[in-house]
Design a protein around this motif. Structure first.
Motif, PDB file in Angstrom:
ATOM      1  N   ALA A 189      37.692  42.072  43.500  1.00  0.00           N
ATOM      2  CA  ALA A 189      38.140  41.391  44.852  1.00  0.00           C
ATOM      3  C   ALA A 189      38.576  42.300  45.791  1.00  0.00           C
ATOM      4  O   ALA A 189      37.993  42.422  47.224  1.00  0.00           O
ATOM      5  N   SER A 190      39.155  43.264  45.533  1.00  0.00           N
ATOM      6  CA  SER A 190      39.590  44.368  46.562  1.00  0.00           C
ATOM      7  C   SER A 190      38.380  45.212  47.167  1.00  0.00           C
ATOM      8  O   SER A 190      38.569  45.570  48.207  1.00  0.00           O
ATOM      9  N   LYS A 248      35.386  44.176  47.214  1.00  0.00           N
ATOM     10  CA  LYS A 248      34.601  43.219  48.208  1.00  0.00           C
ATOM     11  C   LYS A 248      35.243  43.326  49.500  1.00  0.00           C
ATOM     12  O   LYS A 248      34.708  43.291  50.603  1.00  0.00           O
ATOM     13  N   ASP A 249      36.436  43.231  49.681  1.00  0.00           N
ATOM     14  CA  ASP A 249      37.278  43.176  50.813  1.00  0.00           C
ATOM     15  C   ASP A 249      37.028  44.412  51.555  1.00  0.00           C
ATOM     16  O   ASP A 249      36.848  44.535  52.856  1.00  0.00           O
ATOM     17  N   TYR A 305      43.179  41.541  49.316  1.00  0.00           N
ATOM     18  CA  TYR A 305      43.214  40.239  48.619  1.00  0.00           C
ATOM     19  C   TYR A 305      43.865  39.072  49.678  1.00  0.00           C
ATOM     20  O   TYR A 305      44.365  38.257  49.204  1.00  0.00           O
ATOM     21  N   ASP A 317      42.974  36.387  52.504  1.00  0.00           N
ATOM     22  CA  ASP A 317      41.984  35.613  53.221  1.00  0.00           C
ATOM     23  C   ASP A 317      42.602  34.890  54.305  1.00  0.00           C
ATOM     24  O   ASP A 317      42.863  33.871  54.045  1.00  0.00           O
ATOM     25  N   ASP A 338      45.720  42.342  40.615  1.00  0.00           N
ATOM     26  CA  ASP A 338      45.430  40.927  40.982  1.00  0.00           C
ATOM     27  C   ASP A 338      44.640  40.528  39.721  1.00  0.00           C
ATOM     28  O   ASP A 338      43.786  40.775  39.215  1.00  0.00           O
TER      29      ASP A 338
END
Length: 819
Positions: A129-130, A132-133, A338, A340, A748
């Protein structure tokens, strides 16, 4: 002529060219690039007018690699030397033209110390997730390159490279450094790193800057490279760099503590990068956010942690965006994964809003997106089916917060008003949020404060003695933004005013101590500080005391905001002064380790300086004082007690990991660390009880000791109460998913609570990393009331009279009253 003290092992040739047709080979007519530096790890040559090079090689050569020239990118700037191959061509493509301005200005991202393991590739631990951000931000913001300065680490090289590489970020460029934990077993320490990321030292150019990557000299395995060879390579590399050209260097750690950066040996001589217009030394290893200079040095030191999890000193999971100017000047923006497109109207909740003395309604909006900056925030107001205000702009106060005062017509008195907020992000995305309240055109809130709140949790023992009981629901009286983030620094209540201290890890001059009127929240004064304040401030003898991360202690007049005195605690610059200070009986206790000192609060006269213990790490907990005993901690090391009067060390107890400030109550010390609750004899340091649980307790939440329970926040599961006699879990309250992760090594998804719980009557008040303030029933943990802030609440509340004061990470200080 290139200096080569090693025997010649081979001769290598090749082209550097622009691969116009993308077939990965040089074709006649494709653009060749002259003047590109090519190296074998020791020797450096440049391509001729035809883009060709000839390189002599050396006995330890394993790669042929180029100094990637400004204006270009490539999937690989290095090639491993093969026994049956002597020709090596390098195909380049034009860099993203949006990533570099005409004057050479560009931006890059710095991360470090992600400590990847293969099991995290599919586990829910935040890496995917991090990352991808991070990739989305790179694409949205036209970032020139990303660099990871080491400790990937070696067990997860292959897995981590799936997340960040030149293939999945085709408009940018990815570089890696080697850290101490990246060195490991094999024929030589850097073998595994090389198999995945290429050479351990190299250079590249972007804009007007020559960037250099050098390796950490040692670690978990013995490297093949030596400081002597790196020094020789640097001399050869830099001879092609025009005099005066700005240089920025990356390494996993810091070479020395004197502001010089030397490579070489006594036999071959040394090269000092400070003699080559070195502008900055950018590193990791220490797992924290820092920007500073060594005394007498012009080289900017920048340290950044990882983007995945909280760091050892509670620095947040983040990535640092650095803007490099034409002459190598750097500016910084720390970004957080994290989140959005979050939008929260933090000044309106539970159908209520504050009304100021002029009849306006304060509107405070916290909004943030990990992948794109907020460009504009506006609002409209509706009532009885009619729009009264349309697309009114809000003013930005901090990276999270925007605000305005809403002026409504008196005809809306006692009417329901709905506020609709629209946040527009730089990538074109839009997020909206609405909140409704019953408008009162005259203020009916009056803040009444009684007892002072001079330290974390009111007093030096961190055991509040509240004489007032708040009744729910709480009503917001005012909200004030102080212009910068607030971290673990809890508000003080002192002589009718509220005090807060701010964070400035971007070096923008925004760190301060701020005084606000307790009745209205209006700012009375702000005193600027040199650097960030991460933890607790305190009040004593008419002064507010704060210490910044670079070791400066300030005593500021509480009434006027003027400096009374200050001290340089002479900290080791590599170790940040993260911890909170404490005041008691006319004395301020500041610093840590051998810089821990006791001063007369009024005059700044030194009473004593600790000589008995030291620390090599920053620790965000706060010292505690009770009955003449001063207690503090150093993570990974020990808990310590000093005589508060003489400074003599009374005891130390090893085995301390990460954890809270101590609550000193009835001759005992209550604290949490790792997975345990500790109860310790304050005089002797004897560990009376260690109760271990099935959840992490690496957070800063100081235990609240009641007649029947001990209540504390946890690192991942919200708030827990244990029976005071049996220490078995009595109830649990799970807060929401964190917006920002600050607990060491925690990723996370999780629900951490860094703030300490405060009891008023039978109600427990505590903020959480999910961006909310909670009121819980002491007996069973049931939720009684909640106010959403939309920014992490990391600091502990302060309570006095009919009021509760709390801050959020967005830089807001809130004043609530009991109705």
């Amino acid at each position: 002529m290139t200096c080569n003290i090693y025997s010649v092992a081979a001769q290598y040739t090749g082209h550097v060219f622009v691969d116009n047709n993308g077939n990965h080979r040089y074709d006649r007519g494709e653009k060749v690039l002259p003047g590109v530096s090519v190296s074998d790890g020791l020797n450096v040559v440049q391509t001729d007018k035809d883009g060709k090079f000839e390189l002599s090689g050396h006995a330890n050569a394993r790669f042929i690699y180029i100094t990637l020239p400004a204006g270009y990118r490539t999937d690989t700037y290095y090639q491993r030397i093969a026994d049956d191959m002597n020709s090596y061509d390098f195909e380049l493509q034009p860099a993203n033209p949006k990533s570099i301005k005409s004057d050479g200005t560009h931006r890059f991202i710095h991360i470090s110390d992600t400590h990847m393991y293969d099991s995290y590739l599919t586990a829910l631990d935040g890496y995917a997730a991090s990352s991808k951000d991070l990739r989305d931000y790179v694409e949205n913001e036209d970032i020139a390159f990303l660099i990871h300065t080491g400790d990937v680490a070696r067990e997860g090289f292959a897995s981590y490279k799936y997340f960040l590489n030149n293939e999945n970020m085709p408009a940018s460029q990815v570089f890696y450094c080697i850290g101490n934990h990246d060195l490991g077993s094999g024929k030589y320490g850097e073998e595994s790193f090389e198999n995945h990321f290429g050479p351990a030292y190299y250079s590249f150019e972007v804009g007007n800057i020559h960037y250099i990557v050098t390796p950490m000299p040692g670690g978990d395995g013995k490297p093949d490279f030596t400081q002597e060879r790196i020094g020789q390579w640097l001399k050869n590399d830099l001879k092609y760099v025009p005099a005066g050209k700005p240089i920025i260097s990356f390494n996993h750690s810091v070479m020395s503590g004197d502001g010089h950066f030397r490579f070489g040996s006594n036999e071959t001589g040394f090269i000092d990068l400070t003699e080559y217009n070195l502008k900055a030394w950018i590193y990791g290893h220490w797992h924290h956010d820092r920007m500073y200079h060594y005394d007498g040095s012009d080289v900017l030191m920048i340290c950044s942690p990882g983007h995945v999890r909280g760091s050892y000193d509670h620095s947040p999971s983040s990535f640092r965006v650095l803007t490099t100017g034409p002459q190598g000047q750097l500016s910084s923006e720390i970004r957080y994964p994290y989140i959005d497109k979050s939008v929260t109207i933090s000044s309106i909740d539970n159908g209520m809003a504050a009304t100021l003395s002029d009849g306006t309604v304060p509107l405070s909006v916290n909004t943030y997106s990990s992948v794109s900056p907020v460009r504009k925030v506006s609002y409209s107001c509706f009532s009885r089916g009619k729009k009264y205000l349309s697309d009114r702009p809000l003013k930005q106060n901090s990276d999270f917060n925007w605000s305005d005062n809403i002026a409504l017509p008196s005809s809306l008195d006692n009417q329901i008003v709905t506020v609709k907020v629209t946040a527009t992000f730089a990538n074109g995305e839009v997020s909206q949020e609405s909140a409704s309240f019953c408008y009162r055109n005259a203020t009916n809130t009056q803040v009444k404060v009684n007892e002072d709140w001079t330290n974390l949790l009111q007093n030096a023992a961190h055991v509040p003695e509240l004489k007032d009981t708040l009744q729910l629901p709480l009503q917001l009286a005012w909200v004030q933004n102080i212009g910068a983030n607030i971290y673990f620094s809890s508000p003080l209540i002192y002589k009718g005013a509220i005090y807060a201290a701010s964070l400035d890890d971007n070096g923008l001059g925004k760190a301060s101590v701020t005084c606000m009127d307790a009745q209205t929240g209006q700012i009375r004064w702000q005193y600027p500080l040199r650097h960030s304040v991460r933890s607790s401030i305190a009040a004593e003898d008419g002064c507010i005391f704060a210490q910044d991360i670079n070791g400066w202690l300030y005593a500021v007049d509480a009434a006027t905001g003027k400096l009374v005195w200050e001290k340089d605690l002479e900290m080791d610059k590599q170790v940040p002064l993260d911890n909170g200070l404490v005041t008691s009986d006319g004395v301020v206790y500041a610093g840590t380790g051998r810089s821990l000192c006791a001063f007369q609060a009024k005059t700044g006269e030194l009473i004593w300086q600790n000589k008995d213990w030291d620390t090599g790490h920053g620790t965000s907990s706060t010292f505690s004082v009770n009955n003449g005993i001063l207690v503090g901690q150093a993570f990974w090391e020990a808990a310590y007690a000093n005589d508060a009067r003489s400074g003599q060390k009374l005891w130390s107890r090893g085995g301390y990991g990460f954890g809270s400030s101590a609550a000193m109550h009835g001759g005992l010390i209550y604290s949490i660390s790792n997975r345990s609750l500790f109860i310790v004899d304050a005089k002797t340091g004897k560990r009376l009880i260690q109760k271990t649980y099935d959840f992490e307790l690496k957070n800063l939440s100081t235990p609240l000791v009641t007649n029947d329970e001990i209540i504390f926040g946890t690192a991942e599961n919200g708030v827990v109460a244990v029976d005071r006699n049996t220490l078995e879990v009595k109830w649990r309250f799970r807060t929401g998913r964190a917006m920002i992760y600050t607990v060491p090594t925690l990723g996370d998804p999780a629900s951490p609570v860094e703030a300490s719980p405060v009891l008023s009557g039978d109600i427990v008040y505590v903020g959480a990393s999910d961006g909310a303030l909670y009121a819980l029933n002491r007996k069973d943990g049931q939720l009684l009331w909640k106010h959403a802030m939309g920014a992490p609440v990391l600091a502990t509340v302060a309570v006095s009279g009919n009021a509760l004061f709390v801050s959020d990470f967005a830089g807001n200080v809130y004043g609530f009253i009991s109705k």
